[in-house]
Enzyme design. Structure first.
Site, short mmCIF file in Angstrom:
data_model
loop_
_atom_site.label_atom_id
_atom_site.label_comp_id
_atom_site.label_asym_id
_atom_site.label_seq_id
_atom_site.Cartn_x
_atom_site.Cartn_y
_atom_site.Cartn_z
N VAL A 294 -7.00 -8.28 -10.49
CA VAL A 294 -7.10 -9.21 -11.09
C VAL A 294 -7.06 -8.44 -12.19
O VAL A 294 -7.95 -7.80 -13.56
CB VAL A 294 -9.16 -8.62 -11.25
N GLY A 295 -5.74 -8.74 -12.95
CA GLY A 295 -5.86 -8.17 -14.61
C GLY A 295 -5.36 -9.66 -15.05
O GLY A 295 -6.07 -9.92 -15.00
N LYS B 167 17.44 -13.02 -15.94
CA LYS B 167 16.34 -12.18 -16.39
C LYS B 167 16.80 -11.17 -16.07
O LYS B 167 17.77 -10.78 -16.45
CB LYS B 167 15.24 -12.03 -14.77
P1 NAD Z 1 -1.24 -7.88 -14.32
O1 NAD Z 1 -0.66 -6.07 -14.69
O2 NAD Z 1 -1.87 -7.77 -15.74
O3 NAD Z 1 -2.36 -7.58 -13.22
C1 NAD Z 1 -1.67 -7.32 -11.66
C2 NAD Z 1 -2.98 -6.85 -11.48
O4 NAD Z 1 -3.31 -6.41 -9.98
C3 NAD Z 1 -3.52 -4.58 -12.40
O5 NAD Z 1 -5.04 -5.04 -12.63
C4 NAD Z 1 -3.20 -3.89 -11.55
O6 NAD Z 1 -3.97 -2.77 -11.27
C5 NAD Z 1 -3.51 -5.06 -10.29
N1 NAD Z 1 -2.39 -4.40 -8.97
C6 NAD Z 1 -1.05 -2.99 -8.91
N2 NAD Z 1 -1.01 -3.05 -7.77
C7 NAD Z 1 -2.66 -3.55 -6.73
C8 NAD Z 1 -2.50 -3.43 -5.57
N3 NAD Z 1 -1.56 -2.90 -4.41
N4 NAD Z 1 -3.77 -3.81 -5.26
C9 NAD Z 1 -4.65 -4.60 -6.05
N5 NAD Z 1 -4.41 -5.29 -7.10
C10 NAD Z 1 -3.35 -4.13 -7.84
O7 NAD Z 1 0.17 -8.74 -14.04
P2 NAD Z 1 -0.59 -9.96 -14.41
O8 NAD Z 1 0.32 -10.85 -15.88
O9 NAD Z 1 -2.38 -10.44 -14.67
O10 NAD Z 1 0.52 -10.49 -13.41
C11 NAD Z 1 0.62 -10.58 -12.01
C12 NAD Z 1 1.30 -11.12 -10.41
O11 NAD Z 1 1.45 -12.58 -11.34
C13 NAD Z 1 2.17 -10.67 -11.02
O12 NAD Z 1 2.99 -10.20 -9.93
C14 NAD Z 1 3.48 -11.08 -12.41
O13 NAD Z 1 5.27 -10.70 -11.52
C15 NAD Z 1 2.81 -12.35 -11.64
N6 NAD Z 1 2.86 -13.83 -12.40
C16 NAD Z 1 2.90 -13.48 -13.63
C17 NAD Z 1 3.20 -14.68 -15.12
C18 NAD Z 1 2.30 -14.57 -16.57
O14 NAD Z 1 1.93 -15.52 -17.06
N7 NAD Z 1 1.07 -13.63 -16.75
C19 NAD Z 1 3.69 -15.75 -14.46
C20 NAD Z 1 4.29 -15.71 -13.72
C21 NAD Z 1 3.58 -14.73 -12.33
#
Ligand code: NAD
Length: 349
Positions: free
Chosen positions: A185-186, A80
C-alpha cells in the site's frame, strides 16, 4: 554475458551501455521498439548484483513497455533504463546529469520518466541537459493542481480493471461488500485502497513498511495481514501492488481469490503461470493492461492535459480488458496469452 543471444533480447532495436567516470554513472538504456513512436519508460536505479542482472532487468522492462503502450492505444514504443547503484547512497546531481546527457545523445528515441529508485525531482535534474523527459512537475501540471507523479492515474486504472474483472467473474456491477486483498500500500496501493473503500469494498492489506498498513487500518477500516499471507486470504480479488513474481509455484495453489488484478509489473513468476491460473478458474487481468494508467497519464502530460480526456482514456482500460476476457473465454485460452497476441498485432512489423 551475451546481448544478441540473451533470452530476453527479443529483437531490441538498441541497447546502450553508458558510462561516466567522473560521476561514477554506469547505466543501460534499452529501446525495444520505436515502431509506434518514441520509446518511453522509467529510469530505475537499483544495486544490481552484477551487470548481467541489470541487463536482464532492462531488457524485460523495456519489452514490457512495448506491450503496455500498444494495448493502451498510445503512439509510443517501449524502452527503459537502469542505473547500477544504490539510490540512497550513490545518487548525485552529477550522476543524474550524466544520465540525462546519455539520453540526449539518443536524439529522442528514448524518453525517460521516473521509476523505482528515481523520482520527479531526479527527472527535473536530467531535464537540465535533455529535452527527452516526462513526468515532470512543471507549470502545466501545476496549473491542473497535479504533480508529474503518475500514481493517481495508475491507481484509478487499477480500480477500473478490478471493476471490469468483478463484472466478468461474478456478474456484478458494483463493488459494495466485495473483498479485496492489496499487497503493498505505497503510492499506488494506498490510493487504490481509498478508491475501493469509497465504492464500498472491504479491504485486507499487507506491506513490509508497517506505517503504510496502519494508515489503511485507520483510514479505511482495513484488516492488517502478514506479508507472507496476503495472497492466501479468503477474498474475491487479490491485487498485487508491490513487486513482481508474486504469482508463483508457492503462492498459486494457495490463492482463494477468483480474480487477480493489481498494479505491480511482471506479476507472473513464469509465463506458464498464466495458463495455470486459467486451469484453477482464476481470472487474471494482465498486469501491463491494468497498470497502463501511469503511461497514459504521462502521454497526456506531454501532449496537453485535459482531465476529462485522461479519465476517458483510463476508462478504456476496462474496454480492453473486457475484450481480452471475452476472447479468452470464447477460445479457451489464458488471458495473458490473449493480451500478448493483441499487443503484438499492434506493434510488431
Ligand atoms: P511504492 O514503492 O510506492 O509502493 C510499493 C509498496 O510495496 C511499498 O509500500 C513497499 O513497502 C511495499 N512492499 C515491498 N515489498 C513488499 C512485500 N513483499 N509485501 C508487501 N508489500 C511490500 O511503489 P508504487 O509506485 O506504489 O508501485 C507499486 C507497483 O506498481 C510496482 O510494481 C510498480 O512497478 C507498479 N507500477 C507503478 C506505477 C506508478 O504509477 N507508480 C505504474 C505502473 C506500475
Amino acid at each position: 554475458m551475451t546481448v544478441f543471444d540473451h533470452p530476453d533480447f527479443d529483437r531490441h532495436e538498441q541497447v546502450v551501455f553508458h558510462h561516466d567516470p567522473s560521476s561514477g554513472l554506469r547505466a543501460l538504456i534499452a529501446i525495444h521498439s520505436t515502431r509506434l513512436g518514441p520509446s518511453l519508460g522509467g529510469c530505475r536505479m537499483f544495486p544490481y548484483v552484477d551487470e548481467a542482472a541489470a541487463l536482464t532487468d532492462v531488457l524485460r522492462l523495456s519489452r514490457g513497455m512495448s506491450f503496455k503502450a500498444a494495448l493502451a492505444g498510445l503512439p509510443q514504443g517501449g524502452g527503459k533504463s537502469v542505473i547500477l547503484g544504490d539510490p540512497r547512497r550513490d545518487k548525485s546531481p552529477a550522476l543524474l546529469r550524466a544520465m540525462g546527457r546519455g539520453i540526449e545523445r539518443l536524439g529522442g528515441a528514448y524518453v525517460v520518466a521516473e521509476d523505482s529508485g528515481t523520482n520527479v525531482a531526479d527527472i527535473e535534474v536530467m531535464s537540465g541537459v535533455t529535452r527527452h523527459v516526462s513526468g515532470l512537475t512543471d507549470a502545466q501540471t501545476r496549473a491542473t493542481g497535479r504533480t508529474g507523479d503518475p500514481s493517481p492515474a495508475t491507481a484509478y486504472g487499477t480500480l477500473v480493471a478490478i471493476r471490469t474483472a468483478v463484472r466478468f467473474a461474478f456478474g456484478r456491477d458494483d463493488l459494495e461488500g466485495v473483498r479485496v486483498a492489496i499487497q503493498g500500500v505505497g503510492n499506488v496501493g494506498y490510493r487504490l485502497a481509498a478508491l475501493l473503500h469509497a465504492e464500498g469494498a472491504r479491504l485486507w492489506v499487507a506491506d513490509t513498511h508497517s506505517p503504510a498498513v496502519d494508515r489503511c487500518v485507520r483510514a479505511f477500516g482495513a484488516v492488517a495481514v502478514p506479508v507472507s499471507a496476503i495472497h492466501a486470504q479468503a477474498v474475491e480479488v487479490f491485487a498485487p501492488c508491490a513487486l513482481g513474481g508474486v504469482v508463483n509455484d508457492h503462492t498459486l495453489p494457495q490463492l482463494q481469490a477468483r480474480v487477480v488484478a493489481g498494479a505491480a509489473n511482471n506479476q507472473l513468476a513464469r509465463p506458464e503461470h498464466d495458463s495455470l491460473l486459467q486451469a484453477r478458474g482464476i481470472l487474471y487481468a494482465p498486469d501491463y493492461v491494468v497498470n497502463a494508467g501511469g503511461i497514459i497519464d504521462i502521454h497526456h502530460q506531454r501532449t496537453g492535459y485535459d482531465a476529462a480526456a485522461v479519465r476517458a482514456h483510463l476508462d478504456r482500460i476496462g474496454d480492453t480488458l473486457s475484450d481480452i476476457f471475452t476472447r479468452a473465454a470464447v477460445r479457451g485460452r489464458a488471458t495473458g496469452a490473449v493480451a500478448d497476441a493483441l499487443a503484438e498485432a499492434v506493434f510488431r512489423p
